[in-house]
Design a protein around this motif. Structure first.
Motif, PDB file in Angstrom:
ATOM      1  N   HIS A 113      -9.178 -56.179  66.914  1.00 47.91           N
ATOM      2  CA  HIS A 113      -9.628 -56.784  65.665  1.00 47.91           C
ATOM      3  C   HIS A 113      -8.929 -58.134  65.418  1.00 47.91           C
ATOM      4  O   HIS A 113      -8.807 -58.573  64.279  1.00 47.91           O
ATOM      5  CB  HIS A 113      -9.369 -55.832  64.491  1.00 47.91           C
ATOM      6  CG  HIS A 113     -10.313 -54.666  64.463  1.00 47.91           C
ATOM      7  ND1 HIS A 113     -10.118 -53.542  65.245  1.00 47.91           N
ATOM      8  CD2 HIS A 113     -11.480 -54.467  63.790  1.00 47.91           C
ATOM      9  CE1 HIS A 113     -11.102 -52.685  65.037  1.00 47.91           C
ATOM     10  NE2 HIS A 113     -11.946 -53.222  64.157  1.00 47.91           N
ATOM     11  N   THR A 128      -9.564 -58.705  61.552  1.00 49.80           N
ATOM     12  CA  THR A 128      -8.579 -58.581  60.473  1.00 49.80           C
ATOM     13  C   THR A 128      -7.505 -59.658  60.587  1.00 49.80           C
ATOM     14  O   THR A 128      -6.784 -59.926  59.624  1.00 49.80           O
ATOM     15  CB  THR A 128      -7.921 -57.189  60.521  1.00 49.80           C
ATOM     16  OG1 THR A 128      -7.331 -56.975  61.808  1.00 49.80           O
ATOM     17  CG2 THR A 128      -8.957 -56.093  60.266  1.00 49.80           C
ATOM     18  N   THR A 129      -7.378 -60.260  61.778  1.00 48.14           N
ATOM     19  CA  THR A 129      -6.435 -61.355  62.010  1.00 48.14           C
ATOM     20  C   THR A 129      -7.161 -62.465  62.764  1.00 48.14           C
ATOM     21  O   THR A 129      -7.928 -62.188  63.692  1.00 48.14           O
ATOM     22  CB  THR A 129      -5.218 -60.888  62.838  1.00 48.14           C
ATOM     23  OG1 THR A 129      -4.519 -59.870  62.121  1.00 48.14           O
ATOM     24  CG2 THR A 129      -4.273 -62.052  63.135  1.00 48.14           C
ATOM     25  N   ASP A 140      -4.574 -55.024  65.773  1.00 47.00           N
ATOM     26  CA  ASP A 140      -4.930 -55.877  64.633  1.00 47.00           C
ATOM     27  C   ASP A 140      -3.991 -57.049  64.373  1.00 47.00           C
ATOM     28  O   ASP A 140      -4.265 -57.865  63.489  1.00 47.00           O
ATOM     29  CB  ASP A 140      -5.043 -55.027  63.364  1.00 47.00           C
ATOM     30  CG  ASP A 140      -3.744 -54.322  63.012  1.00 47.00           C
ATOM     31  OD1 ASP A 140      -2.797 -54.360  63.830  1.00 47.00           O
ATOM     32  OD2 ASP A 140      -3.671 -53.733  61.920  1.00 47.00           O
TER      33      ASP A 140
END
Length: 405
Positions: A311, A342-343, A397
């Protein structure tokens, strides 16, 4: 100055000294040392040229000159060519023979091509050889293109058959590893400069990972040409041996990719071109794709590209363009990936120093270079940055470990 009638012995001695290549003043000085008599430099010069000591000599024949080895003036031009000027003895047929002219100027015809040549002819009497043909010869030459290109092609194609690496899956490998490679400038950088760093990087890879991504972020090679050293835009650089640079870049890359294939479930190789090597790096990536069939190799001619690692969305770009709003451009060009991530990170190089900055949740990582300072950097005082390589460990993530090598 004493007027004197030279003896045959003195005249023969002057001729002997002249044959040894001594100039008229040095001959006169040597005669003084041997005989204790001041021999006029002008008269010595006249005797060497005409065989007579009297200034009243009005011979019908052309003045005779001593055959001496003449000097050559060499000028190295900014465009990489070399200009040579000299006086030489040759026939009219030899003057039309490029190989003869090249050799007469001291250039090997196998390595040099004539760009332009001008030979001005005259005849002159010689003490030893009578009437001779002389030429004031001026040529401009460049290194043969074919030689360097053939060397480069030989290097690039010598092992073109795919390399099979023992590759196994291991479900215990959870983390991912990103290896950013930027601004190596092979040609300025040599394997001996980064051998210790490469060994340390390989030890990190051997820890084992789910996915290893090798990011080729531009300027791997110092020049975009083979037979001259220039950037893609034509900026002339200090000369490097490009076939050797390609060879060392291949050895360096192969060591990393082979070790990655042995110690990761998946190996991805992403690339963008740099301002030095945009065109030739594309060809280099084709070699990588053909050589390492077990890796997922992205060959493109774009200025930026992006991929999803779990992610974590990562965009790579060399850093010389798209500097105003790279995060906004990434969001527009990769909307689907942007929504999943998410990052988000943007990886670049170009400026040769390390910098990390968080801008509204987008992390910008600008990587340094392991290359030694070249002449231009030394001249301008750009010598303070750390000479680093990197390896970044990610969970699904986010970044967990950053290795400074």
């Amino acid at each position: 100055m004493i007027r004197l009638n030279w003896t045959d012995k003195q005249k023969n001695r002057i001729i002997e000294l002249s044959k040894q290549g001594l100039s008229s003043p040095k001959v006169a000085q040597q005669m003084f040392d041997e005989y204790g008599i001041n021999f006029s430099k002008r008269t010595v010069a006249r005797f060497i040229a005409t065989g007579h000591t009297s200034s009243h000599y009005k011979g019908k024949q052309k003045p005779k000159v001593k055959d001496v080895k003449r000097g050559t003036e060499i000028v190295i031009n900014k465009d990489g060519s070399t200009t040579s000027s000299t006086t030489m003895q040759m026939t009219s047929e030899q003057a039309k023979d490029p190989e003869f002219v090249l050799r007469a100027h001291g250039f090997n015809p196998d390595d040099w091509d004539i760009v332009s040549a001008r030979n001005n002819f005259w005849q002159q009497n010689s003490v030893e050889n009578g009437l001779i043909d002389l030429y004031q010869s001026k040529i401009t030459v460049k290194p043969k293109v074919d030689n360097d290109i053939k060397r480069a092609v030989k290097v690039l194609t010598r092992d073109i058959k795919p390399l099979k690496v023992k590759h196994s899956l291991d479900s215990s490998r959870k983390r991912n590893l990103v290896i950013p490679i930027t601004d190596n400038h092979w040609g300025i950088t040599h394997l001996s400069d980064v051998q210790d760093k490469l060994s340390e990087l390989l030890d990190i890879i051997k820890q084992g990972y789910g996915t290893i991504v090798i990011e080729m972020i531009g300027d791997m090679l110092h020049s975009d040409k083979i037979n001259s050293t220039e950037t893609v835009s034509g900026t002339v650089l200090e000369d490097v041996d490009m076939p050797k640079a390609i060879d060392e870049a291949m050895q360096f890359t192969e060591a990393i990719v082979v070790t990655a294939l042995e110690n990761a479930n998946t190996v991805m190789i992403k690339s963008v071109g740099g301002n030095h090597d945009f065109d030739i790096s594309y060809m280099f990536m084709i070699w990588i794709k053909e050589r390492f069939k077990q890796a997922q190799v992205d060959v493109n001619n774009r200025y930026r590209t992006a991929y999803l690692l779990g992610h974590v969305l990562i965009s790579i770009q060399h850093g010389n363009v798209n500097r105003k709003n790279p995060a906004q451009i990434l969001a527009n060009e990769c909307r689907h990936l942007w929504g999943i991530a998410t990052t988000t990170e943007i990886h670049s190089g170009h400026l040769h120093f390390d910098k990390t900055e968080d801008q509204n949740g987008v992390v910008f990582r600008q990587f340094s270079t392991p290359k030694p300072s070249d002449d231009w950097e030394t001249m301008n005082g750009f010598v303070g940055s750390n000479k680093l390589m990197y390896a970044l460990e990610y969970s699904d993530d986010r970044l967990k470990v950053e290795h400074f090598i």
